[in-house]
Scaffold this active site. Structure first.
Site, PDB file in Angstrom:
ATOM      1  N   HIS A  52     -30.146  42.966 -38.283  1.00 22.06           N
ATOM      2  CA  HIS A  52     -30.917  41.953 -39.015  1.00 22.06           C
ATOM      3  C   HIS A  52     -31.589  41.018 -38.037  1.00 22.06           C
ATOM      4  O   HIS A  52     -31.311  41.044 -36.847  1.00 22.06           O
ATOM      5  CB  HIS A  52     -30.051  41.227 -40.044  1.00 22.06           C
ATOM      6  N   HIS A  54     -31.662  37.845 -37.234  1.00 25.45           N
ATOM      7  CA  HIS A  54     -31.180  36.600 -36.623  1.00 25.45           C
ATOM      8  C   HIS A  54     -31.174  36.696 -35.090  1.00 25.45           C
ATOM      9  O   HIS A  54     -30.780  37.726 -34.534  1.00 25.45           O
ATOM     10  CB  HIS A  54     -29.783  36.250 -37.155  1.00 25.45           C
ATOM     11  N   ASP A  56     -29.313  35.652 -32.747  1.00 25.44           N
ATOM     12  CA  ASP A  56     -28.084  36.008 -32.032  1.00 25.44           C
ATOM     13  C   ASP A  56     -27.768  37.502 -32.135  1.00 25.44           C
ATOM     14  O   ASP A  56     -26.767  37.968 -31.577  1.00 25.44           O
ATOM     15  CB  ASP A  56     -26.897  35.150 -32.508  1.00 25.44           C
ATOM     16  N   HIS A  57     -28.620  38.244 -32.840  1.00 24.52           N
ATOM     17  CA  HIS A  57     -28.450  39.703 -32.922  1.00 24.52           C
ATOM     18  C   HIS A  57     -29.569  40.479 -32.228  1.00 24.52           C
ATOM     19  O   HIS A  57     -29.395  41.648 -31.908  1.00 24.52           O
ATOM     20  CB  HIS A  57     -28.332  40.140 -34.391  1.00 24.52           C
ATOM     21  N   HIS A 109     -26.636  38.605 -46.747  1.00 23.96           N
ATOM     22  CA  HIS A 109     -26.683  37.651 -45.630  1.00 23.96           C
ATOM     23  C   HIS A 109     -28.150  37.346 -45.318  1.00 23.96           C
ATOM     24  O   HIS A 109     -28.543  36.188 -45.177  1.00 23.96           O
ATOM     25  CB  HIS A 109     -25.962  38.261 -44.436  1.00 23.96           C
ATOM     26  N   ASP A 126     -23.656  41.162 -39.854  1.00 23.97           N
ATOM     27  CA  ASP A 126     -23.075  39.967 -40.473  1.00 23.97           C
ATOM     28  C   ASP A 126     -22.889  40.159 -41.973  1.00 23.97           C
ATOM     29  O   ASP A 126     -22.927  39.206 -42.746  1.00 23.97           O
ATOM     30  CB  ASP A 126     -23.967  38.742 -40.226  1.00 23.97           C
ATOM     31  N   HIS A 164     -19.378  39.429 -35.185  1.00 23.93           N
ATOM     32  CA  HIS A 164     -18.762  38.214 -34.628  1.00 23.93           C
ATOM     33  C   HIS A 164     -17.246  38.349 -34.559  1.00 23.93           C
ATOM     34  O   HIS A 164     -16.640  39.066 -35.351  1.00 23.93           O
ATOM     35  CB  HIS A 164     -19.077  36.995 -35.515  1.00 23.93           C
TER      36      HIS A 164
END
Ligand SMILES: [Zn+2]
Length: 254
Positions: A52, A54, A56-57, A109, A126, A164
């Site tokens: 996805h 985001h 942080d990915h 999400h 996530d 995570h």
């Protein structure tokens, strides 16, 4: 196939799934540095899978492309992922190197989140966490319930590789919801011990999640009873059970 999580950023994992040699699939590189460091130790990225949009990915993807210009990247259809890549959607099959993955759309999400299933592993990003699930930033409870249902239908021995390291905090909440669940109590203890020794608590197996993750157990008496206690009445349906459970977790501090 060796499956290894590379710790990244505050509490992310970049997953690597190797073949018999040094080549590996890299999933959700939120930063490039851990992958570049693994490459120093011999790892050769063969392709990148993104779950996805985001940061942080996906944030390290450009850095990996800079180092390996021909590196294939697979990502969901989402304009917010701007890197040149192969777009994938629900029902697609990715064949790259010797690997083969099915793409499963799991909105909730985010609205374009996908999971990748293959080689006995699901990269759930996530959406499904160890003992938890992702927050609903862009989707509805009904969407997330149906996304989790699709992951729950995979084989029980599937290894769940999430984005995570949240297991210990998720366990604290899960034990409030489902206090008499012995398997959950055991997972909670072992997760604490693993973290104290600096080890990852993941992957788990889907079978473990089905037995202990309250977000996969909205049909269980234990979770329904806990939610009925909060609502002051029986939940109307499993979507309402899930919605209330997710909201409860959003405001929960251990
Ligand atoms: Zn996310």
């Amino acid at each position: 196939m060796p499956l290894l999580p590379l710790p990244a950023l505050a509490d992310n994992y970049i997953w690597t799934l190797s073949d018999a040699g040094p080549r590996a699939i890299v999933v959700d590189p939120g930063e490039a540095a851990p992958v570049l460091a693994a490459a120093e130790r011999g790892l050769q990225p063969a392709a990148v899978l993104l779950t996805h949009h985001h940061p942080d990915h996906i944030g390290g993807t450009g850095g990996l492309r800079a180092r390996w210009p021909d590196l294939p990247v697979f990502a969901p259809h989402d304009d917010r992922i701007t890197i040149d890549c192969d777009r994938v959607g629900d029902g697609d099959t990715i064949e790259t190197g010797g690997w083969r993955f099915e793409v499963i759309a799991v909105p909730g999400h985010t609205r374009t989140h996908v999971a990748y299933f293959g080689h006995g592993v699901v990269f759930s990003g996530d959406t499904l966490f160890s003992l938890g699930c992702g927050r609903l930033f862009e989707g509805t409870p009904a969407q997330m319930v149906s996304s989790l249902d699709r992951l729950a239908a995979l084989p029980a021995n599937t290894q769940v590789c999430c984005g995570h390291e949240y297991t210990v905090a998720n366990a604290a909440f899960a034990r409030v919801v489902d206090p008499d669940n012995q398997a959950l109590a055991e997972r909670s203890e072992s997760a604490g011990a693993l973290r104290r020794s600096g080890q990852p608590t993941v992957p788990s197996t889907l079978g473990q999640e089905l037995a202990t993750n309250p977000f996969l157990r909205v049909d269980s008496d234990a979770v329904r009873t806990a939610i009925a206690g909060r609502l002051g009445r029986q939940p109307h349906d499993r979507t309402e059970t899930f919605a209330e459970l997710r909201q409860w977790k959003d405001g929960f501090t251990a």
